[in-house]
Design a protein around this motif. Sequence first.
Motif, short mmCIF file in Angstrom:
data_model
loop_
_atom_site.label_atom_id
_atom_site.label_comp_id
_atom_site.label_asym_id
_atom_site.label_seq_id
_atom_site.Cartn_x
_atom_site.Cartn_y
_atom_site.Cartn_z
N ARG A 267 0.82 -1.21 0.00
CA ARG A 267 0.00 0.00 0.00
C ARG A 267 0.86 1.28 0.00
N SER A 268 2.03 1.20 0.66
CA SER A 268 2.89 2.39 0.73
C SER A 268 3.44 2.78 -0.64
N LEU A 269 3.59 1.81 -1.53
CA LEU A 269 4.13 2.09 -2.87
C LEU A 269 3.31 3.16 -3.58
N LEU A 270 2.01 2.91 -3.66
CA LEU A 270 1.14 3.85 -4.37
C LEU A 270 1.08 5.19 -3.66
N ASP A 271 0.99 5.16 -2.32
CA ASP A 271 0.94 6.42 -1.56
C ASP A 271 2.20 7.24 -1.79
N GLU A 272 3.37 6.59 -1.71
CA GLU A 272 4.63 7.31 -1.89
C GLU A 272 4.77 7.85 -3.31
N PHE A 273 4.37 7.05 -4.28
CA PHE A 273 4.46 7.50 -5.67
C PHE A 273 3.55 8.70 -5.92
N LEU A 274 2.30 8.63 -5.43
CA LEU A 274 1.35 9.71 -5.68
C LEU A 274 1.70 10.97 -4.90
N LEU A 275 2.01 10.81 -3.60
CA LEU A 275 2.24 11.98 -2.75
C LEU A 275 3.62 12.60 -2.97
N ASP A 276 4.66 11.73 -3.06
CA ASP A 276 6.03 12.26 -3.16
C ASP A 276 6.55 12.27 -4.60
N GLY A 277 6.04 11.37 -5.44
CA GLY A 277 6.47 11.31 -6.83
C GLY A 277 5.69 12.27 -7.71
N LEU A 278 4.37 12.09 -7.75
CA LEU A 278 3.53 13.00 -8.54
C LEU A 278 3.24 14.30 -7.81
N LYS A 279 3.42 14.28 -6.48
CA LYS A 279 3.20 15.46 -5.63
C LYS A 279 1.75 15.97 -5.71
N VAL A 280 0.81 15.01 -5.64
CA VAL A 280 -0.60 15.39 -5.58
C VAL A 280 -1.02 15.51 -4.11
N SER A 281 -2.18 16.09 -3.87
CA SER A 281 -2.69 16.24 -2.50
C SER A 281 -3.21 14.90 -1.99
N PRO A 282 -3.35 14.75 -0.66
CA PRO A 282 -3.92 13.51 -0.11
C PRO A 282 -5.30 13.18 -0.69
N ASN A 283 -6.12 14.20 -0.91
CA ASN A 283 -7.45 13.97 -1.49
C ASN A 283 -7.34 13.45 -2.92
N GLN A 284 -6.43 14.02 -3.69
CA GLN A 284 -6.22 13.56 -5.07
C GLN A 284 -5.68 12.12 -5.07
N ALA A 285 -4.75 11.84 -4.16
CA ALA A 285 -4.18 10.49 -4.06
C ALA A 285 -5.27 9.47 -3.75
N HIS A 286 -6.18 9.85 -2.85
CA HIS A 286 -7.28 8.95 -2.50
C HIS A 286 -8.18 8.69 -3.70
N GLU A 287 -8.47 9.74 -4.47
CA GLU A 287 -9.32 9.60 -5.65
C GLU A 287 -8.66 8.72 -6.72
N VAL A 288 -7.35 8.93 -6.93
CA VAL A 288 -6.63 8.12 -7.91
C VAL A 288 -6.63 6.64 -7.49
N SER A 289 -6.48 6.38 -6.19
CA SER A 289 -6.52 5.00 -5.69
C SER A 289 -7.84 4.34 -6.05
#
Length: 437
Positions: free
Chosen positions: A170-192
């Motif tokens: 689960r950390s893979l996707l979170d780290e990629f979205l938040l630290d890699g793509l630099k999206v907001s937590p809300n955006q990361a949740h929506e992408v998931s």
Amino acid sequence: MKEQKLTTENYKGTRDFYPEDMRLRNYLFSVMKDVVRSYGYEEYDGPMVESLDLYRAKTGEEIVGKQIYNFIDKGDREVAIRPEMTPTVARMVAKKLRELPRPIRWFSIPNLWRYEQPGHGRLREHWQLNVDMFGVQSSRAELEILSLACDILFAFGAPRNSFKVTISHRSLLDEFLLDGLKVSPNQAHEVSKILDKKNKITQDEYVALVSKTIPNDPTAVSKIDLFLNASVDSLKQIPGIKEETLSTITGLFEDIKTIGLGDIIHFDPSVVRGFDYYTGFIFEIFDTSPQNKRSLYGGGRYDNLIGLFSNEELTGIGFGLGDVTLQNFLTAHNLLPSFANDSTVYIPLLDDSSFAENHNFAKELRKEKINVEVSLVSQKMGKQLSYAEKKGYRWILLRGEDEIKSGSVTLKDMATRNQYTFSFSEALQKIKEELSK
């Protein structure tokens, strides 16, 4: 006015279990229970109805918002018919947390309900094997759970190439979205959520949803696709992934090879899982048959669920296997046995005066754990034999006029069509010998 009769149709998305269906269901349950118990897991159960808050806290939004069966009870409380079992087992463990020896290994096969459109492998009501382990922080818990999940299918006779396990973290996707793509937590949740349903929508719909969620990055789709197609070795090239996560994933796959499952378990970062409570490794098991190419079951690690009920923390990991997808898998691979001779002995009644002695013979057979049906109505032999054959009885224990005079019985083997004349004790011994083979 003629009275209108009630429909005989069952509620949409549910099943009627006639005796032949129950034989199959009991077989599925017994094999699963045998395998899980062989690993030291204990059976538990919980209530069909729980507080709606239990699911609001951590279950996925789609289930709580659209699929849950909920209502206000007579005490004006918001309750729900359970759509899954993990929140219930977490609640039960939290309730007796200090009394339970660890690790806690529990399983159940609950009846679950979700209001969704019925389809292949998906109904509104189903039974699901739930296996959970609490109190083991190391990845050895993952190894045991993955091994157990595979052994269940092996126990049904599944060949190694009939299914595959895909695993991610689960950390893979979170780290990629938040630290890699630099999206907001809300955006990361929506992408998931988008990725979780990616296989159920068209490519155009997928692209449109990602673009709408991350409108300020026109390269977001291509970056996400690069991530989704990464291997364990190429993960280090994905922006945002931490060294600790890489090390955890690499270490697990090395251990997977040592337990002999390297050919079945594969890394796949596209595995998401819809439940919000997963915190670590997540996995899905897929059928490889072209006729049934779909997810069979899945699970993962959830380390924060006990915290909903207690200040104490306790790690958890588990999976759920539904009876519908399991049956479809076994059917697609021709792995279901014949249940035709599930019943054992039938004793016809040719003369009313014989009933008492037939009844006593049946009592002796039942003492030996042999299933027996005794005819209660005196009828012609042909009619009773036809009935016994339709019911799938293996043996006919016959006492006609000649047998009554000689004190013997005729034993007919419906499988081989052989017929024997014995004393009752000899007939009993013959049946026992055949059943022990």
